[in-house]
Design a protein around this motif. Structure first.
Motif: not given
Length: 257
Positions: A108-112, A82-85, A60-66, A143-147
């Motif tokens: 957020g989680g989408g950018c991750q 966390s499950i996100a990591v 729908g035109g959005t990647f992920c808002a978090g 996540t911080t190190r990867r960014l």
């Protein structure tokens, strides 16, 4: 196929698998169930010899808002576990090339997730942000190190300190994305990139990914060179080049162990 309000869908077309984030009520925010589901999907796609590349995108035109933050105490207790990591790390370790096709919000989680992919191709309307400082949270260390590896310390600090959204053109300038396309050209460009990847020597691609990601020590690199010699990939590639024909590469990622 029918989809629920919040889920990940998978479509395999030829050699390319597309995983789509679908949660329209929350601008494709990742729920706990979706975070848990992603590694399972990736395990299956990695084991499928027909799949040579993976695209991650949003519906729908959005990647992920978090991320759906869920139970705050549970989130705080989990920290870097966390499950996100866990989902991010599985995506980063996926053995085949991954491409994030980004339109709209990638926050957020989408950018991750996008940063955990090998390549990021963005539409002109894409917006990127890292919001933990706005929420009083500490961004996970992996996540911080990867960014930071992707965009450098200064830009990583800007994103983390300010929590500001940056547009696609700025994301391109700082190395957060690889290309920016008009919205109506995004799908065709991603299709072209993944089609090219699928036609290349999968031995060359797999070795390059491991080496670039610094997951191949001297013994593993020597193993890859033996594979080049024993597989016949290089002989076929050079012969095809001289004969001006498409190469017939036969090495499969299932042979990587």
């Amino acid at each position: 196929m029918a989809v629920s309000d919040a889920e990940l869908t998978v479509e395999v077309t030829g050699a390319v698998a597309t995983v789509t984030i679908h949660n329209p009520a929350r601008r494709n925010a990742m729920t706990p169930g979706m975070w848990r589901r992603l590694p399972v999907l990736l395990d299956g796609l990695e084991a499928d010899p027909a799949v040579r590349a993976l695209v991650l995108t949003g519906a729908g035109g959005t990647f992920c808002a978090g991320a759906d933050l869920g139970d705050l105490d549970e989130l705080l207790d989990a920290g870097d576990h966390s499950i996100a990591v866990a989902a991010e790390e599985r995506l980063a370790a996926f053995a085949k090339p991954t491409v994030a096709a980004v339109q709209g919000a990638c926050v957020g989680g989408g950018c991750q997730l996008a940063v955990a992919c090998d390549l990021r191709i963005a539409a002109q309307d894409a917006r990127f942000g890292v919001p933990p400082a706005r929420l009083g949270l500490v961004y996970p260390a992996p996540t911080t190190r990867r960014l930071t590896r992707l965009v450098g310390p200064s830009t990583a600090k800007f994103l983390l300190f300010t929590a500001e959204l940056v547009d696609a053109e700025r994301a391109l300038r700082v190395g957060l994305v690889d290309e920016v396309l008009p919205v109506d050209g995004l799908t065709d460009r991603v299709d072209a990139i993944t089609a090219a990847i699928a036609q290349r020597s999968q031995l060359s691609v797999a070795a390059a990914k491991e080496i670039v990601d610094d997951r191949a020590g001297p013994a593993r690199i020597a193993w890859w060179h033996r594979k080049v010699r024993d597989s016949g990939e290089a002989r076929e590639g050079v012969a095809a080049h001289h004969e001006r024909r498409p190469p017939n590469f036969t090495w499969s990622p299932s042979d990587r162990h």
